[in-house]
Design an enzyme around this catalytic site. Structure first.
Site, mmCIF file in Angstrom:
data_model
loop_
_atom_site.group_PDB
_atom_site.id
_atom_site.type_symbol
_atom_site.label_atom_id
_atom_site.label_comp_id
_atom_site.label_asym_id
_atom_site.label_seq_id
_atom_site.Cartn_x
_atom_site.Cartn_y
_atom_site.Cartn_z
ATOM 1 N N ASN A 52 -12.849 -3.348 2.118
ATOM 2 C CA ASN A 52 -13.840 -2.281 2.226
ATOM 3 C C ASN A 52 -14.744 -2.290 0.999
ATOM 4 O O ASN A 52 -14.258 -2.451 -0.121
ATOM 5 C CB ASN A 52 -13.140 -0.920 2.309
ATOM 6 N N HIS A 76 -10.562 -5.575 -3.676
ATOM 7 C CA HIS A 76 -9.223 -5.860 -3.143
ATOM 8 C C HIS A 76 -9.333 -6.202 -1.672
ATOM 9 O O HIS A 76 -10.295 -5.841 -0.999
ATOM 10 C CB HIS A 76 -8.292 -4.652 -3.324
ATOM 11 N N GLY A 101 -16.100 2.543 3.256
ATOM 12 C CA GLY A 101 -14.948 3.427 3.070
ATOM 13 C C GLY A 101 -14.062 3.022 1.908
ATOM 14 O O GLY A 101 -12.872 3.337 1.887
ATOM 15 N N GLN A 102 -14.648 2.359 0.907
ATOM 16 C CA GLN A 102 -13.855 1.922 -0.251
ATOM 17 C C GLN A 102 -13.466 3.133 -1.101
ATOM 18 O O GLN A 102 -14.313 3.864 -1.580
ATOM 19 C CB GLN A 102 -14.669 0.929 -1.101
ATOM 20 N N HIS A 111 -6.962 -5.951 1.947
ATOM 21 C CA HIS A 111 -5.779 -5.458 2.643
ATOM 22 C C HIS A 111 -5.254 -6.586 3.517
ATOM 23 O O HIS A 111 -6.038 -7.279 4.172
ATOM 24 C CB HIS A 111 -6.124 -4.290 3.565
ATOM 25 N N ASP A 160 0.847 -1.193 0.000
ATOM 26 C CA ASP A 160 0.000 0.000 0.000
ATOM 27 C C ASP A 160 0.884 1.246 0.000
ATOM 28 O O ASP A 160 1.900 1.296 0.700
ATOM 29 C CB ASP A 160 -0.914 -0.008 1.229
HETATM 30 P P1 5GP Z 1 -9.780 1.141 0.124
HETATM 31 O O1 5GP Z 1 -10.199 2.258 1.024
HETATM 32 O O2 5GP Z 1 -10.343 1.311 -1.259
HETATM 33 O O3 5GP Z 1 -10.047 -0.206 0.709
HETATM 34 O O4 5GP Z 1 -8.221 1.222 0.060
HETATM 35 C C1 5GP Z 1 -7.494 1.661 -1.036
HETATM 36 C C2 5GP Z 1 -6.032 1.625 -0.642
HETATM 37 O O5 5GP Z 1 -5.277 1.854 -1.815
HETATM 38 C C3 5GP Z 1 -5.639 2.697 0.372
HETATM 39 O O6 5GP Z 1 -5.097 2.056 1.524
HETATM 40 C C4 5GP Z 1 -4.601 3.547 -0.370
HETATM 41 O O7 5GP Z 1 -3.525 3.951 0.448
HETATM 42 C C5 5GP Z 1 -4.139 2.604 -1.481
HETATM 43 N N1 5GP Z 1 -3.714 3.286 -2.697
HETATM 44 C C6 5GP Z 1 -4.338 4.311 -3.322
HETATM 45 N N2 5GP Z 1 -3.669 4.666 -4.427
HETATM 46 C C7 5GP Z 1 -2.582 3.847 -4.492
HETATM 47 C C8 5GP Z 1 -1.507 3.746 -5.419
HETATM 48 O O8 5GP Z 1 -1.395 4.473 -6.405
HETATM 49 N N3 5GP Z 1 -0.576 2.791 -5.161
HETATM 50 C C9 5GP Z 1 -0.659 1.967 -4.069
HETATM 51 N N4 5GP Z 1 0.311 1.069 -3.925
HETATM 52 N N5 5GP Z 1 -1.667 2.040 -3.188
HETATM 53 C C10 5GP Z 1 -2.614 2.984 -3.396
#
Ligand code: 5GP
Length: 126
Positions: free
Chosen positions: A97, A110, A103-104, A112, A39
């Protein structure tokens, strides 16, 4: 709307661009079904994202529309990545998420993988 009630898949989302190689990532694993990478804004000492290679917005979308091999391959990759990261003994958390309440931020399904320290409660109480 997609099967999940979320908006249709956006092929310009950041993870789609990472999959196409348009944006770099710190890759930890890649196979036919999944890509795993660190991340960009880690919340724990180990914070890795695992994404399926197909275009799915949510868990509902992925599990309704991906083939059995893709679903099995994805989850097999999640387990392998956690083990390869050395988290099997100390433990870790898998989290996904979905949508606004979840909070997606990135609309490509995906999970985490969080680890490297005691993670505490599953979620703060309101
Ligand atoms: P979500 O809230 O959608 O579950 O999490 C998205 C995750 O993607 C966040 O933890 C954020 O830090 C990560 N993220 C967003 N943009 C990028 C990127 O360009 N590269 C990487 N490696 N992670 C990203």
């Amino acid at each position: 709307m997609s099967v999940s009630g979320l908006p249709p898949y956006d092929p310009q989302n950041i993870f789609a661009r990472i999959l196409r190689g348009e944006i770099p990532c710190k890759r930890v694993h890649e196979d036919e079904f999944a890509l795993a990478f660190h991340d960009i804004n880690p919340l724990t000492p180990t914070h890795v994202l695992v994404i399926p290679k197909g275009e799915y917005v949510s868990a509902a979308d992925f599990h309704a529309n991906a083939g059995d091999a893709a679903i099995a391959g994805f989850w097999r990759a999640v387990g392998k990545v956690a083990k390869d990261l050395g988290l099997e003994g100390s433990g870790y958390r898998i989290l996904s998420n979905m949508g606004p309440d979840g909070g997606q931020e990135v609309p490509h399904f995906h999970v985490h993988i969080f680890g490297g320290r005691r993670l505490g409660r599953m979620m703060p109480r309101e």
